[in-house]
Scaffold this motif. Structure first.
Motif, PDB file in Angstrom:
ATOM      1  N   ALA A  79       0.819  -1.209   0.000  1.00 47.35           N
ATOM      2  CA  ALA A  79       0.000   0.000   0.000  1.00 47.35           C
ATOM      3  C   ALA A  79       0.857   1.265   0.000  1.00 47.35           C
ATOM      4  CB  ALA A  79      -0.930  -0.003   1.207  1.00 47.35           C
ATOM      5  N   GLN A  80       2.074   1.173   0.550  1.00 46.14           N
ATOM      6  CA  GLN A  80       2.999   2.310   0.584  1.00 46.14           C
ATOM      7  C   GLN A  80       3.862   2.390  -0.671  1.00 46.14           C
ATOM      8  OE1 GLN A  80       3.362   4.651   2.982  1.00 46.14           O
ATOM      9  NE2 GLN A  80       2.746   3.810   4.960  1.00 46.14           N
ATOM     10  N   GLY A  81       3.600   1.517  -1.646  1.00 44.34           N
ATOM     11  CA  GLY A  81       4.347   1.559  -2.899  1.00 44.34           C
ATOM     12  C   GLY A  81       5.657   0.807  -2.880  1.00 44.34           C
ATOM     13  N   VAL A  82       5.838  -0.083  -1.896  1.00 44.73           N
ATOM     14  CA  VAL A  82       7.079  -0.852  -1.781  1.00 44.73           C
ATOM     15  C   VAL A  82       6.836  -2.284  -2.257  1.00 44.73           C
ATOM     16  CG1 VAL A  82       8.854  -1.724  -0.209  1.00 44.73           C
ATOM     17  CG2 VAL A  82       7.845   0.542   0.166  1.00 44.73           C
ATOM     18  N   PRO A  83       7.550  -2.758  -3.279  1.00 42.76           N
ATOM     19  CA  PRO A  83       7.411  -4.156  -3.708  1.00 42.76           C
ATOM     20  C   PRO A  83       7.881  -5.115  -2.614  1.00 42.76           C
ATOM     21  CG  PRO A  83       8.521  -2.833  -5.384  1.00 42.76           C
ATOM     22  CD  PRO A  83       8.477  -2.002  -4.149  1.00 42.76           C
ATOM     23  N   VAL A  84       7.310  -6.310  -2.618  1.00 45.22           N
ATOM     24  CA  VAL A  84       7.579  -7.309  -1.583  1.00 45.22           C
ATOM     25  C   VAL A  84       7.837  -8.652  -2.243  1.00 45.22           C
ATOM     26  CG1 VAL A  84       6.609  -8.546   0.397  1.00 45.22           C
ATOM     27  CG2 VAL A  84       6.119  -6.115   0.111  1.00 45.22           C
ATOM     28  N   PRO A 123      -1.820  -6.407  -5.408  1.00 42.81           N
ATOM     29  CA  PRO A 123      -1.418  -6.903  -6.729  1.00 42.81           C
ATOM     30  C   PRO A 123      -0.309  -7.936  -6.563  1.00 42.81           C
ATOM     31  CG  PRO A 123      -0.531  -4.704  -6.346  1.00 42.81           C
ATOM     32  CD  PRO A 123      -1.458  -4.988  -5.205  1.00 42.81           C
ATOM     33  N   CYS A 124      -0.482  -9.094  -7.157  1.00 45.23           N
ATOM     34  CA  CYS A 124       0.455 -10.209  -6.935  1.00 45.23           C
ATOM     35  C   CYS A 124       0.923 -10.823  -8.243  1.00 45.23           C
ATOM     36  CB  CYS A 124      -0.202 -11.308  -6.089  1.00 45.23           C
ATOM     37  SG  CYS A 124      -0.399 -10.898  -4.359  1.00 45.23           S
ATOM     38  N   GLU A 125       2.135 -11.329  -8.209  1.00 44.90           N
ATOM     39  CA  GLU A 125       2.648 -12.236  -9.225  1.00 44.90           C
ATOM     40  C   GLU A 125       2.990 -13.545  -8.522  1.00 44.90           C
ATOM     41  OE1 GLU A 125       2.786 -11.994 -12.376  1.00 44.90           O
ATOM     42  OE2 GLU A 125       2.956  -9.876 -12.948  1.00 44.90           O
ATOM     43  N   PHE A 126       2.614 -14.656  -9.147  1.00 43.51           N
ATOM     44  CA  PHE A 126       2.840 -15.968  -8.542  1.00 43.51           C
ATOM     45  C   PHE A 126       3.936 -16.706  -9.305  1.00 43.51           C
ATOM     46  CE2 PHE A 126      -1.528 -14.793  -7.619  1.00 43.51           C
ATOM     47  CZ  PHE A 126      -1.592 -14.993  -6.245  1.00 43.51           C
ATOM     48  N   TYR A 127       4.887 -17.261  -8.553  1.00 41.24           N
ATOM     49  CA  TYR A 127       6.022 -17.957  -9.149  1.00 41.24           C
ATOM     50  C   TYR A 127       6.157 -19.353  -8.550  1.00 41.24           C
ATOM     51  CZ  TYR A 127       7.338 -13.180 -10.472  1.00 41.24           C
ATOM     52  OH  TYR A 127       7.336 -11.902 -10.973  1.00 41.24           O
ATOM     53  N   THR A 237      15.668 -10.911 -11.752  1.00 43.18           N
ATOM     54  CA  THR A 237      15.149 -10.530 -10.442  1.00 43.18           C
ATOM     55  C   THR A 237      14.692  -9.071 -10.387  1.00 43.18           C
ATOM     56  OG1 THR A 237      17.446 -10.168  -9.733  1.00 43.18           O
ATOM     57  CG2 THR A 237      16.419 -12.259  -9.127  1.00 43.18           C
ATOM     58  N   ALA A 238      14.989  -8.284 -11.408  1.00 47.46           N
ATOM     59  CA  ALA A 238      14.449  -6.916 -11.467  1.00 47.46           C
ATOM     60  C   ALA A 238      12.924  -6.923 -11.556  1.00 47.46           C
ATOM     61  CB  ALA A 238      15.046  -6.164 -12.652  1.00 47.46           C
ATOM     62  N   GLU A 239      12.343  -8.060 -11.965  1.00 49.76           N
ATOM     63  CA  GLU A 239      10.880  -8.164 -12.011  1.00 49.76           C
ATOM     64  C   GLU A 239      10.265  -8.000 -10.620  1.00 49.76           C
ATOM     65  OE1 GLU A 239       9.686  -8.219 -14.881  1.00 49.76           O
ATOM     66  OE2 GLU A 239      10.809  -9.514 -16.242  1.00 49.76           O
ATOM     67  N   PHE A 240      11.046  -8.274  -9.582  1.00 47.25           N
ATOM     68  CA  PHE A 240      10.533  -8.142  -8.218  1.00 47.25           C
ATOM     69  C   PHE A 240      10.355  -6.683  -7.788  1.00 47.25           C
ATOM     70  CE2 PHE A 240      12.826 -12.348  -7.108  1.00 47.25           C
ATOM     71  CZ  PHE A 240      11.749 -13.086  -7.561  1.00 47.25           C
ATOM     72  N   LEU A 241      10.888  -5.739  -8.546  1.00 48.43           N
ATOM     73  CA  LEU A 241      10.926  -4.341  -8.115  1.00 48.43           C
ATOM     74  C   LEU A 241       9.794  -3.517  -8.704  1.00 48.43           C
ATOM     75  CD1 LEU A 241      14.772  -3.779  -8.585  1.00 48.43           C
ATOM     76  CD2 LEU A 241      13.575  -4.501  -6.519  1.00 48.43           C
ATOM     77  N   ARG A 242       8.764  -4.151  -9.218  1.00 46.91           N
ATOM     78  CA  ARG A 242       7.742  -3.428  -9.962  1.00 46.91           C
ATOM     79  C   ARG A 242       6.635  -2.883  -9.059  1.00 46.91           C
ATOM     80  NH1 ARG A 242       4.751  -6.407 -13.446  1.00 46.91           N
ATOM     81  NH2 ARG A 242       5.184  -8.314 -12.316  1.00 46.91           N
ATOM     82  N   VAL A 244       2.497  -1.166  -9.714  1.00 51.88           N
ATOM     83  CA  VAL A 244       1.434  -1.093 -10.718  1.00 51.88           C
ATOM     84  C   VAL A 244       0.992   0.356 -10.871  1.00 51.88           C
ATOM     85  CG1 VAL A 244       0.665  -3.457 -10.405  1.00 51.88           C
ATOM     86  CG2 VAL A 244      -0.260  -1.679  -8.952  1.00 51.88           C
ATOM     87  N   GLY A 245       0.094   0.567 -11.816  1.00 49.96           N
ATOM     88  CA  GLY A 245      -0.262   1.917 -12.229  1.00 49.96           C
ATOM     89  C   GLY A 245      -0.722   2.831 -11.109  1.00 49.96           C
ATOM     90  N   ASP A 246      -1.398   2.300 -10.104  1.00 48.82           N
ATOM     91  CA  ASP A 246      -1.891   3.149  -9.028  1.00 48.82           C
ATOM     92  C   ASP A 246      -0.881   3.315  -7.904  1.00 48.82           C
ATOM     93  OD1 ASP A 246      -2.026   0.556  -8.214  1.00 48.82           O
ATOM     94  OD2 ASP A 246      -4.147   0.549  -7.692  1.00 48.82           O
ATOM     95  N   GLY A 247       0.374   2.907  -8.156  1.00 51.12           N
ATOM     96  CA  GLY A 247       1.435   3.118  -7.176  1.00 51.12           C
ATOM     97  C   GLY A 247       1.586   2.033  -6.140  1.00 51.12           C
ATOM     98  N   LEU A 248       0.814   0.973  -6.224  1.00 47.42           N
ATOM     99  CA  LEU A 248       0.927  -0.124  -5.266  1.00 47.42           C
ATOM    100  C   LEU A 248       2.132  -1.000  -5.604  1.00 47.42           C
ATOM    101  CD1 LEU A 248      -2.804  -1.260  -4.961  1.00 47.42           C
ATOM    102  CD2 LEU A 248      -1.538   0.258  -3.419  1.00 47.42           C
ATOM    103  N   GLY A 249       2.853  -1.428  -4.582  1.00 44.52           N
ATOM    104  CA  GLY A 249       3.957  -2.342  -4.796  1.00 44.52           C
ATOM    105  C   GLY A 249       3.451  -3.738  -5.112  1.00 44.52           C
ATOM    106  N   VAL A 250       4.091  -4.395  -6.084  1.00 44.83           N
ATOM    107  CA  VAL A 250       3.705  -5.758  -6.456  1.00 44.83           C
ATOM    108  C   VAL A 250       4.265  -6.741  -5.419  1.00 44.83           C
ATOM    109  CG1 VAL A 250       3.972  -7.589  -8.170  1.00 44.83           C
ATOM    110  CG2 VAL A 250       3.550  -5.229  -8.904  1.00 44.83           C
TER     111      VAL A 250
END
Length: 523
Positions: A79-84, A123-127, A237-242, A244-250
């Motif tokens: 919610a603070q715009g930090v990817p996890v 917003p999530c990506e599953f691996y 691994t740069a994919e982890f740093l994304r 989304v459009g509304d500023g939420l961290g993926v």
């Protein structure tokens, strides 16, 4: 209840603790202070956003709420715009992608801690490692994985680890790309073959016997089905740093239940992801918010049986990656699972309840208490009486000093506390923009193909003038048929292999510059 009314209900000793968590900048809300068995919603326990790259520890016995704590922190970071990045070892964290369910227990917890609960997902990506599971496959090339991490997976001893490093060095110099396990196996097979034994003399300290041990370990490892984790396309691994459009961290969620019986593999693979981030990211120093927060679940598996070189590399990576804006949280049962040199770098601590049923449990409890600053609590007693979803907390303040130790009743996550369905996971994965990039494995020419390729037979030379052409009667009789050659015999018997054996000494290869773990990429 107004803020003044809330503070008026906080005892002076408790208020002194609460004042240590009254930060002025952005912060994550962990919960409310517990004092004398009472939850005080007017005394909020928080952690500054800017301090989350100073690393942390989430510990506690099974069933005490560690997973929900990870979920609570992760959804607020997003919610603070930090990817996890989250490793889902038990398969129950996927619910972070979906809104939570409003129920009596959730609303009761929210009321106790002064939380305005509102359902929401991230917003999530599953691996999944090597595609074993629902997620987008994560693969690494053997070259980028490096000899130190691979030695940990293969359970090699220190001497064998050093020898494997020499094999990597040799392959780097000779331009033999190590993409998957069969590439490395082919190079080791060459070095232990009749044609390649001379090359061993150019690699100081590598004996034929040790090379044979490495080859057998590789073969056994591959026969267990582990080869799928190594290959291309290699994950960036740069994919982890994304965001989304509304500023939420993926939130990047790595599904691990399918490899639960391979603990060394998945813990070491997580370390590769972290080492690769360190290798690629620029120095940024202290930042207002982390570029990524990486949760390292089941951390004890990483350190168990680790060599001295491996532990030194972990310690140095954790120490240095902070300046690249990455925070690392180790998640395990007790702080003693983490080496002292690493534990000393973990400024943020969330310690759930511990059990004290046996003498070993008592010893672990006392050791845990000694890792905390002096406090107003009897921590030895408190840590055995905390309920589920309660923890002892100390974090770094905005000035970098430790906050007072605070017993805390933690907030309820606002996302779903449980897994989403397999159908929902499959739909999310196939709908991802990354699916087309990583889903299909690619097997291009690399060391194995170079060593096993058979050259076209050369055309028969024209007869010399005045010499009769050779007839079947004068030609050499064909050899008796033999059994099909083994894989190693195919490798060392091929024309391309023998040609390579003759030319390796003069072939110019590009050596890879390797990082702390020996990890690297050809970019």
């Amino acid at each position: 209840m107004t803020e003044n009314e809330s503070n008026a209900s906080v005892p002076p000793a408790a208020q002194e603790i609460a004042d240590g968590y009254a930060f002025t900048g952005p912060a994550l809300d962990l919960g409310a202070l517990l004092w004398d068995g009472t939850c005080l919603p007017g005394a909020q326990i928080r952690v500054p956003l800017a301090m989350l790259n100073r690393h942390g520890l989430v510990a506690g016995a099974t069933g005490t709420g560690k997973t929900k704590t990870l979920q609570l922190i992760a959804e607020q970071l997003s919610a603070q715009g930090v990817p996890v990045f989250l490793a889902d070892v038990k398969g129950d964290v996927s619910g972070i992608s979906a809104p939570g369910e409003r129920g009596e227990r959730v609303l009761a917890r929210a009321g106790e801690v002064g939380q305005e609960w509102e359902a929401g997902g991230c917003p999530c990506e599953f691996y999944a490692l090597g595609g074993l599971g629902h997620g987008i496959p994560l693969r690494a090339t053997v070259t980028s994985f490096g000899p130190v991490l691979l030695s940990k997976v293969l359970q090699l001893n220190q001497t064998q680890e050093q020898s494997l490093g020499l094999v990597f060095h040799y392959a780097d110099q000779k331009g033999l790309e190590l993409v998957d396990l069969k590439d490395l196996r082919a190079v080791v097979a060459f070095l232990t073959s009749e044609e390649g034994r001379g090359e061993l003399k150019t690699i100081g300290g590598l004996s034929a016997a040790t090379a044979g041990v490495i080859l057998r370990s590789l073969t056994a490892f591959e026969q267990q089905g582990m080869g799928t984790f190594f290959g291309e396309p290699e994950f960036d691994t740069a994919e982890f740093l994304r965001t989304v459009g509304d500023g939420l961290g993926v939130v990047s969620l790595l599904e691990l239940p399918a490899v639960q019986d391979k603990p060394q593999l998945f813990s070491t693979f997580l370390m590769w992801l972290l080492a690769d981030l360190y290798h690629d990211l620029p120095e940024v120093g202290d930042v207002d918010r982390p570029k990524l927060v990486f949760f390292f679940d089941e951390a004890h598996l990483l350190f168990k049986g680790a060599s001295k070189a491996f532990l030194e590399a972990i310690t140095q990576t954790v120490r240095l990656i902070r300046s690249k804006g990455v925070g690392v949280f180790f998640v395990t049962q007790t702080p003693k699972d983490v080496p002292a040199d690493v534990l000393g770098q973990l400024g943020n601590r969330v310690q759930h309840a511990l059990r004290a049923f046996t003498p070993d449990d008592q010893k672990a409890l006392r050791a845990t208490v000694r890792t905390f600053p002096d406090s107003a609590y009897d921590l030895e007693e408190l840590l055995t009486t905390l309920g589920t979803g309660e923890a002892v907390v100390t974090v770094l303040s905005e000035s970098g000093a430790p906050t007072p130790v605070a017993a805390t009743r933690l907030r309820a996550p606002e996302s779903l506390m449980g897994p989403v369905s397999g159908e929902a996971l499959d739909a999310a994965v196939r709908g991802s923009a990354l699916y087309g990039r990583y889903a299909q494995a690619v097997d291009r020419e690399s060391a194995y193909e170079k060593l096993t390729a058979r050259v076209e037979p050369a055309p028969a030379p024209a007869p010399e003038p005045g010499r009769a052409p050779e007839t079947p009667e004068t030609s050499k009789a064909p050899e008796a048929p033999r059994e099909d050659p083994t894989l190693v015999e195919q490798v060392v018997g091929s024309g391309a292999f023998k040609s390579l054996a003759r030319s390796l000494g003069s072939q110019l290869g590009r050596e890879i510059s390797r990082s702390l773990f020996g990890t690297a990429r050809r970019r």
